[in-house]
Each structure stands twice: as C-alpha cells, then as structure tokens.
Design an enzyme around this catalytic site. Structure first.
Site, PDB file in Angstrom:
ATOM      1  N   SER A 415       0.822  -1.215   0.000  1.00  8.19           N
ATOM      2  CA  SER A 415       0.000   0.000   0.000  1.00  8.19           C
ATOM      3  C   SER A 415       0.854   1.262   0.000  1.00  8.19           C
ATOM      4  O   SER A 415       0.417   2.323  -0.432  1.00  8.19           O
ATOM      5  CB  SER A 415      -0.877   0.056   1.249  1.00  8.19           C
ATOM      6  OG  SER A 415      -1.587  -1.124   1.425  1.00  8.19           O
ATOM      7  N   HIS A 436      -1.291  -2.554  -6.952  1.00  6.07           N
ATOM      8  CA  HIS A 436      -1.981  -2.165  -5.722  1.00  6.07           C
ATOM      9  C   HIS A 436      -3.489  -2.278  -5.902  1.00  6.07           C
ATOM     10  O   HIS A 436      -4.123  -1.419  -6.503  1.00  6.07           O
ATOM     11  CB  HIS A 436      -1.575  -0.728  -5.337  1.00  6.07           C
ATOM     12  CG  HIS A 436      -2.171  -0.279  -4.051  1.00  6.07           C
ATOM     13  ND1 HIS A 436      -2.451   1.035  -3.769  1.00  6.07           N
ATOM     14  CD2 HIS A 436      -2.550  -0.981  -2.949  1.00  6.07           C
ATOM     15  CE1 HIS A 436      -2.975   1.119  -2.560  1.00  6.07           C
ATOM     16  NE2 HIS A 436      -3.045  -0.085  -2.050  1.00  6.07           N
ATOM     17  N   GLU A 448      -3.931   0.330  -8.915  1.00  2.00           N
ATOM     18  CA  GLU A 448      -2.784   1.209  -9.169  1.00  2.00           C
ATOM     19  C   GLU A 448      -1.630   0.324  -9.636  1.00  2.00           C
ATOM     20  O   GLU A 448      -1.231  -0.602  -8.929  1.00  2.00           O
ATOM     21  CB  GLU A 448      -2.380   1.965  -7.890  1.00  2.00           C
ATOM     22  CG  GLU A 448      -3.276   3.144  -7.557  1.00  2.00           C
ATOM     23  CD  GLU A 448      -2.789   3.948  -6.350  1.00  2.00           C
ATOM     24  OE1 GLU A 448      -3.081   5.140  -6.284  1.00  2.00           O
ATOM     25  OE2 GLU A 448      -2.129   3.381  -5.458  1.00  2.00           O
ATOM     26  N   ASN A 486      -3.403   6.707  -1.596  1.00  2.00           N
ATOM     27  CA  ASN A 486      -3.150   6.754  -0.153  1.00  2.00           C
ATOM     28  C   ASN A 486      -2.330   7.975   0.256  1.00  2.00           C
ATOM     29  O   ASN A 486      -2.466   8.472   1.369  1.00  2.00           O
ATOM     30  CB  ASN A 486      -2.459   5.468   0.309  1.00  2.00           C
ATOM     31  CG  ASN A 486      -3.455   4.309   0.426  1.00  2.00           C
ATOM     32  OD1 ASN A 486      -4.662   4.531   0.479  1.00  2.00           O
ATOM     33  ND2 ASN A 486      -2.953   3.088   0.458  1.00  2.00           N
TER      34      ASN A 486
HETATM   35  P1  NAD Z   1      -3.402  -9.889   6.132  1.00  2.00           P
HETATM   36  O1  NAD Z   1      -2.736  -9.779   7.441  1.00  2.00           O
HETATM   37  O2  NAD Z   1      -4.870 -10.080   6.090  1.00  2.00           O
HETATM   38  O3  NAD Z   1      -2.750 -11.065   5.301  1.00  2.00           O
HETATM   39  C1  NAD Z   1      -1.379 -11.286   5.179  1.00  2.00           C
HETATM   40  C2  NAD Z   1      -1.159 -12.777   5.044  1.00  2.00           C
HETATM   41  O4  NAD Z   1       0.164 -13.006   4.647  1.00  2.00           O
HETATM   42  C3  NAD Z   1      -1.366 -13.544   6.351  1.00  2.00           C
HETATM   43  O5  NAD Z   1      -2.297 -14.577   6.149  1.00  2.00           O
HETATM   44  C4  NAD Z   1       0.016 -14.104   6.670  1.00  2.00           C
HETATM   45  O6  NAD Z   1      -0.038 -15.389   7.279  1.00  2.00           O
HETATM   46  C5  NAD Z   1       0.631 -14.178   5.297  1.00  2.00           C
HETATM   47  N1  NAD Z   1       2.090 -14.129   5.329  1.00  2.00           N
HETATM   48  C6  NAD Z   1       2.880 -13.351   6.104  1.00  2.00           C
HETATM   49  N2  NAD Z   1       4.174 -13.583   5.805  1.00  2.00           N
HETATM   50  C7  NAD Z   1       4.191 -14.519   4.826  1.00  2.00           C
HETATM   51  C8  NAD Z   1       5.222 -15.150   4.101  1.00  2.00           C
HETATM   52  N3  NAD Z   1       6.491 -14.871   4.329  1.00  2.00           N
HETATM   53  N4  NAD Z   1       4.877 -16.058   3.177  1.00  2.00           N
HETATM   54  C9  NAD Z   1       3.588 -16.338   2.931  1.00  2.00           C
HETATM   55  N5  NAD Z   1       2.572 -15.763   3.600  1.00  2.00           N
HETATM   56  C10 NAD Z   1       2.870 -14.852   4.520  1.00  2.00           C
HETATM   57  O7  NAD Z   1      -2.975  -8.577   5.339  1.00  2.00           O
HETATM   58  P2  NAD Z   1      -3.725  -7.878   4.122  1.00  2.00           P
HETATM   59  O8  NAD Z   1      -4.681  -6.874   4.642  1.00  2.00           O
HETATM   60  O9  NAD Z   1      -4.199  -8.898   3.190  1.00  2.00           O
HETATM   61  O10 NAD Z   1      -2.529  -7.049   3.464  1.00  2.00           O
HETATM   62  C11 NAD Z   1      -1.565  -7.654   2.646  1.00  2.00           C
HETATM   63  C12 NAD Z   1      -0.835  -6.605   1.846  1.00  2.00           C
HETATM   64  O11 NAD Z   1      -1.780  -5.893   1.061  1.00  2.00           O
HETATM   65  C13 NAD Z   1      -0.126  -5.559   2.667  1.00  2.00           C
HETATM   66  O12 NAD Z   1       1.056  -5.176   2.007  1.00  2.00           O
HETATM   67  C14 NAD Z   1      -1.105  -4.413   2.689  1.00  2.00           C
HETATM   68  O13 NAD Z   1      -0.496  -3.154   2.888  1.00  2.00           O
HETATM   69  C15 NAD Z   1      -1.682  -4.513   1.308  1.00  2.00           C
HETATM   70  N6  NAD Z   1      -3.008  -3.907   1.154  1.00  2.00           N
HETATM   71  C16 NAD Z   1      -3.954  -4.051   2.100  1.00  2.00           C
HETATM   72  C17 NAD Z   1      -5.196  -3.478   1.928  1.00  2.00           C
HETATM   73  C18 NAD Z   1      -6.300  -3.641   2.942  1.00  2.00           C
HETATM   74  O14 NAD Z   1      -7.245  -2.857   2.941  1.00  2.00           O
HETATM   75  N7  NAD Z   1      -6.235  -4.630   3.803  1.00  2.00           N
HETATM   76  C19 NAD Z   1      -5.463  -2.751   0.762  1.00  2.00           C
HETATM   77  C20 NAD Z   1      -4.478  -2.650  -0.216  1.00  2.00           C
HETATM   78  C21 NAD Z   1      -3.247  -3.230  -0.003  1.00  2.00           C
END
Ligand code: NAD
Length: 692
Positions: A415, A436, A448, A486
């Site tokens: 993000s 993104h 994005e 963002n």
């Molecule tokens: P989340 O915590 O729901 O999911 C992350 C997952 O990754 C977890 O299930 C974890 O077990 C897994 N994980 C962690 N390390 C790992 C590894 N080394 N190998 C494999 N799996 C691994 O997080 P999220 O909300 O899905 O966010 C994920 C990414 O997306 C982040 O970079 C976040 O900034 C980005 N993002 C999030 C949003 C949102 O609204 N949640 C929106 C856009 C982008």
C-alpha cells in the site's frame, strides 16, 4: 428486382429491403450513417417490390449509439430525430435486427421500428444516465410504450444493459434468432408483411402504459425503492420525470418534455463531470511511452503469496477470469481460512442467483491453495500480499527470485512501501512492479500499477492489459509513499485528525463528507477498517485519539465501538464517551475548542488533498490530472458527478484554493497548507489541471 444496387447499403432479399448500418467499428450514428439510413428507408418505402424493411448492423453489432466525436460540435443534418421520424413514418413493417449490442441512440433507433429481433448474445441498453444525461431521441417516451413504465425505469434510471433473453421476456424484442440473424429477421419481416393487418407505430402504442395511468404512485415507489441511485445525482430524477411524462402526456408533448430535460442536463455541471470521468477512464489506459499494442507477456497462471484479506480477494479476480491460481501461505490455518473465505464469497454470490453452482466449482477447481512455495515456479505472474513490512517483503522477493521462472512478473500489493527497494532484493528488478489492489479486492475496480525505476515496458504493458482483462480500471503511478490514492488520503486524514481537536466532532466531519457525496466520512471509514490496524497495546503511547480509543478497546465496528457506538445491526450513533475523550485530549494538548463551520471542514478535507495531487503531478508520479481523478472515483468513492478532486479543483478555481490554503496557513501548521508550485502557477495564470 433480384438484388438492389440502386441505393448503397440496401439489399433486397425476397421482397424485404435490408438496410445495413455500416460504420465500423460500432456503427456509431455519425452524420454519414444517419444519412444512409434515412435514404435507405426512403428508397425501400418508394420501391413497390419491397414489402417490409429490416435494419441491421453490417458487422457484429447493431449500433453503439451517438457518435461521441460529434459532441460539442455544431449539429449536422439530418439529426437523429429526423432519421427516427423517417423510420417511424414508414408504412411497411420495420424490423430491427440486433446483433452484439444496441445502445443509446442505437436502441432508440430500434424502438422506432415496429418490431425487433435479436441474436442470443445481444445486449440492449440506454446508458445515457451514466453520462449525466437522458436518452434524448425519444427513448424515454418509446421504451415505456414497448415494455411498460416500470421496466423502462429500470433500464433508463440504471443505465445498465439487459440481455436478449431478458429483452424477450419483457417484450423489448419479439424473437431471439435461431441461426443466422439476417435470415431470421427477413423471414420474420416477410411473415409480418404476409399477415398484413394494421401497422402500429411505437408512438401510438397504448397497451403497456394504460394501466400505469391508474397507478401513478408507481413512480414514487420506484424512487423510494431505489433511493441509492438518486442520491446526489440529478439525471436519474430527470429520467424518472421524462418516463412519467410518457404515461401522462400525448407522445409529442412527452418528446418535448424529454428534449427540455435533456437540454437542462447536457448543460449541467454534473453531466460535464460525468462525461469528463468517462473519457478520463479511457485515457488512463494509455501509457505515454508504451505504444498501444506493445508486446505483452502471456499470463496463463498466477501465483499469490499470502491468503489474508487481500490475497484471497486478488486470487478471486483471476479465478473469475478463468486463470488458474496458486495461493501460498506461511501459516496452515491462514491458508485454510483464506480458501474457505473464497468459497464462502462464491457461495453467497450463487445464493443470490448471480453465479451458477457449477461455476462455483469450476472456479474453486482453478485454485491450488498450498504451503509449497516451489509451486510458484511455473507461474507467469506472482503477486505478493503478505504483511506490510519492508523486511518481510524483501525476504519474500529474495526467495521468489530463486523460484520464479525467467521472465515471470513479480508484483507486490504493497500500500505504501518503496517498490524499488523491494525490487532490489531480486536479481531482476526489470520484472518487478507494484499491483496495488483495493479492498475488497474482488469488488473494487481500481488497480494502481506502480512502475519502478527499472520496470520493463513489457511488464508495464502486461499489467495494464491484465488489469483490463480482470475488469479493473488500471492507472499507472510512480513510486512514492502511498502512491497516488493513499498519499492524498493521508493529507485528508491529517486535517480530519486536527479538526476534531479544534472542536468539530467526528460525526460533523463525516456528515460534511457524505453531504459532499462520499459514501462515508474518514471516521466511519476508520471504524469500518478497524482502528487497531498497525496498533499494539505494548507500543501504544496515548499520543492521539485513535490510540486512546484502542486502549479503551474501541477498535471500530467489529468491537461495537470506535469513533461511534454501534448497535447489533452495526448502526452508528455519536458517542458521548468519545466526545469527552476528544475534548479532554485537546485540553491536554492545549488546543482550544471552537465552532468549526461546515465550509471549513469541507475546505480542509479537500484543498490539502488537491494540493497533494498537484505535488504528485509535479513529481510525475501520475501521468495526468485525470488519472488522479480516476483513482479517487474508483478507489475512494469520490462522487463521479464531481469529476474527481482535480476536476473539482478546476471548478472551484486554483486561485480560490490557494487563497484558502494561505488563510489556513496563517492560522498555524503552515507546512500542511503550503501551496505547491503547480497550484500557485495555475492560480496566477487562471489555468486548469485538465489542460496541463
Ligand atoms: P493480512 O494480514 O490479512 O494477510 C497477510 C497474510 O500473509 C497472512 O495470512 C500471513 O499469514 C501471510 N504471510 C505473512 N508472511 C508470509 C510469508 N512470508 N509467506 C507467505 N505468507 C505470509 O494482510 P492484508 O490486509 O491482506 O494485506 C496484505 C498486503 O496488502 C499488505 O502489504 C497491505 O499493505 C496490502 N493492502 C492491504 C489493503 C487492505 O485494505 N487490507 C489494501 C491494499 C493493499
């Protein structure tokens, strides 16, 4: 006469004149095409050997409607209205043969025929409302006469097309062609001619509107049941008024009403904004230094790392498009949960009848959920969606670098983080890009595409094309903290946080934003997302209101309390507890509380955000101002009728914005309000972002 050669585009088949709409690619109703239709129909009328007339698209479609290149130019005769009059005045049966689609003016043309036949894949619609206008060539008067006012409202107010099957059910077409469309239409036309009988023009039809006259309350009922479609928008209300006119008024008066309403809308600011947004979205697909049709990398299999909130949603996009997905996780229970969530989402869609049960199985069958990273080896694209921590991202990319095949695209869903730094963890930064997605990733349209310093053009071209393939609006952005959306949001959040200390309550701030047309304000949004994202008890320092609320266990909607109190149905009410927390904290910080006007809230939540957008343009993080608007409309719910923040800035005027920023700067926090050089220049020159 065997086959007519006298009139261009008219062929006589078994006594039926087939008039072709021939203006590729979509038979837009340009002046030349309008002329040829009118001449073709007149010739067919004058020819005694002709018993009936078929209008048909020469290629794969009937017509996409008005010729948008004529927009804003002086009208060229014959007008569409003139052509429709010629068709409707024909004394012989007229059949529109619809393949592909009949949209806008194309459908209005078909409605002037006495009958319609469609091929099974055809779509029919009047999308004008999406551009802030209404069908202006009799569509609001003829469609209700053919399918009844309620069904007509459904099509005209939503602007959404319907299938040939649905069109058959409501009587918009009389037949779905079995086999070749032209032969089916000719056979149908011949049959109509043979049957003889009175020829009823659409304008004279009464059968579908007579009943509605006894139940005029249907219009209020429709509006109440579809309130969301009307909120903030002017055009849907005018569409409703025009359709109501079709029931209440003689045809010609109804057409005059339609014309008057059309003229009002076409000159409205909302329509200007919506038309701008329409073109902005098309423009966003273009990358200045990557030619259209540039070579792309075939994407036959996709890997997703992380099965959390984003990983699951991202995977669904590809499964929906029939592309197999390998979803890998570090934690077994997270993998199971992620997979189960995908299934639950599909099952829910199937329950609503929007997906066939067998399609649920097909999609789940394309998903390989696994703990085995090596299975990423044959993926053409791998998207990382693990925790938002640089250290972990770099570790994942270094590992991926060893597994992924040469030429595979390695993408991050980060993000905020620096995509160049992530790329540096690999031996192939040219293959690394940011993709993104927005949450929920299977629903939100925005993507994005973050271009790194070394990202190869073919990788950029592939990402943009892939975005389109999975139904997203892809916008190219550069590397900076938070990219376009963002980063600008952060400027708004900063002011929102300051405003509540100065005396505006969270619900005041949110109300001003929803009145402006946003789906929700910043505090309601925080409560929905969870206030505890990135917060831990151990590291909490009571240094802002959000931390104080988290320390009280007020994490947002999920815990029944955040900035608002929530009931069992998650309905929000202002919280006296929060009000006290804010006032006490402000006192502790020495921030005096005062009355803050709605105008100040609006300006402080939008002008610094626009200023950040201007900096983004200066730094060339976005290619064009309209791309920023596409980001905000599709990723953050900026009301499309206000055209996006940069379009809005143009309507307010750079001069006013600079003056207001300077006034706020004089009140303190000068850095937060310092106008960017671009904004200052536009203010000086009276320029607009749109023209940069
Ligand atoms: P989340 O915590 O729901 O999911 C992350 C997952 O990754 C977890 O299930 C974890 O077990 C897994 N994980 C962690 N390390 C790992 C590894 N080394 N190998 C494999 N799996 C691994 O997080 P999220 O909300 O899905 O966010 C994920 C990414 O997306 C982040 O970079 C976040 O900034 C980005 N993002 C999030 C949003 C949102 O609204 N949640 C929106 C856009 C982008």
């Amino acid at each position: 006469m065997a086959s007519g050669t006298e009139t261009k585009g008219v062929e006589i088949v078994e006594g039926v004149a087939v008039v072709a709409l021939d203006s590729p690619p979509v038979n837009a109703l340009s002046a030349a095409l309008r002329r040829s239709i009118a001449e073709g129909v007149k010739a067919a009328e004058a020819n005694p050997a002709v018993k009936a007339i078929v209008l048909i698209g020469a290629g794969k479609v009937f017509s996409g409607g008005a010729d948008i290149t004529e927009f804003g130019k002086p009208p060229v005769a014959p007008s569409l209205q003139d052509v429709l009059d010629v068709v409707e005045a024909a004394t012989k049966p007229t059949v529109a043969a619809i393949a592909g689609f009949a949209f806008g003016g194309g459908l209005e043309l078909a409605l002037t025929c006495t009958h319609r036949v469609a091929s099974s894949e055809a779509k029919l619609g009047l999308p004008e409302v999406k551009l802030g206008i209404l069908p202006g060539a009799g569509g609001t008067q003829r469609l209700p006469r053919v399918i009844g006012p309620e069904a007509a409202l459904g099509m005209i107010v939503s602007g959404d097309p319907i299938s040939a099957k649905a069109a058959l059910q409501i009587g918009l077409v009389e037949q779905i062609a079995e086999g070749e469309l032209k032969s089916a239409a000719v056979a149908f036309a011949k049959q109509l001619a043979a049957e003889g009988g009175p020829r009823v023009r659409t304008r004279d039809r009464e059968d579908k509107i007579a009943a509605a006259r006894a139940d005029m309350a249907l219009f209020d009922r429709y509006k109440a049941a579809n309130a969301r479609r009307f909120r903030g928008f002017i055009a849907p209300g005018k569409c409703l008024e025009a359709v109501k006119g079709s029931v209440e008024l003689p045809f010609d008066d109804g057409v005059a009403l339609e014309r008057k309403l059309f003229m009002e809308l076409v000159q409205s600011e909302q329509s200007a904004a919506q038309r701008y947004a329409f073109f902005a979205e098309r423009q966003a697909a273009k990358v200045s230094d990557v030619p259209e049709g540039a070579p792309t990398i075939p994407i036959r299999k996709v890997g997703v790392i992380g099965a959390g909130t984003m990983g699951g949603g991202i995977s669904m996009n590809f499964l929906n498009a029939g592309i197999p997905v390998v979803m890998v996780e570090a934690k077994a229970e997270a993998l199971e949960r992620g997979k189960a969530t995908i299934r639950k989402n599909y099952d829910n869609t199937a329950k609503k009848g929007r997906l066939k049960p067998e399609d649920v199985e097909t999609r789940m069958g394309l998903l390989d959920a696994t703990m085995d990273f090596d299975k990423l080896a044959d993926c053409d694209l791998v998207i990382e969606a693990v925790f938002e921590l640089m250290e972990i991202k770099k570790e994942v990319f270094a590992r991926l670098d060893k597994i992924a095949k040469p030429g595979a695209i390695l993408a991050s869903n980060t993000s905020y983080l620096d995509v160049n730094e992530i790329a540096s963890a690999t031996s192939r930064p040219e293959s690394v890009i940011g993709l993104h997605f927005f949450s929920p990733a299977n629903v939100m349209r925005l993507l994005e595409v973050v271009r790194g310093a070394k990202t190869d053009k073919s990788v950029v071209a592939t990402a943009m094309a892939l975005g389109k393939k999975i139904g997203k609006v892809a916008v190219l952005v550069g590397v900076c903290h938070g990219f376009v959306g963002n980063r600008m949001l952060a400027a708004r959040q900063l002011e929102a946080g300051k405003l509540i200390l100065e005396g505006a309550m969270p619900w005041d701030v949110d109300r001003v934003m929803t009145d402006f047309g946003m789906p929700m304000g910043p505090f309601a949004m925080g409560d929905l997302a969870g206030l505890d994202i990135g917060w831990t008890k151990e590291n909490s320092t009571s240094s802002n209101v959000r931390e104080l609320l988290c320390e009280m266990g007020r994490f947002g909607q999920k815990s029944g309390a955040g900035f608002y109190d929530y009931d069992a149905e998650r309905r929000a009410t202002p919280s006296p507890v929060v009000e006290k927390v804010i006032r006490d904290f402000a006192a502790k910080q020495g921030v005096p509380q005062r009355d803050v006007s709605d105008q100040e809230i609006l300006e402080r939540l939008t002008y610094p955000l626009i200023n950040e957008g201007a900096k983004i343009l200066e730094e060339k993080i976005a290619q064009r101002a309209s791309d920023i608007d596409v980001v905000w409309i599709n990723g953050y719910g900026w009301p499309v009728y206000r055209g996006g923040p940069m379009f809005y800035a143009d309507s307010v005027g750079a001069k006013t914005i600079v003056e207001r920023l300077q006034a706020y700067a004089a009140g303190g926090d000068a850095d937060d309000f310092k106008p960017s050089a671009l904004l200052e220049r536009l203010a000086r020159e009276g320029g607009r972002f749109q023209d940069q």
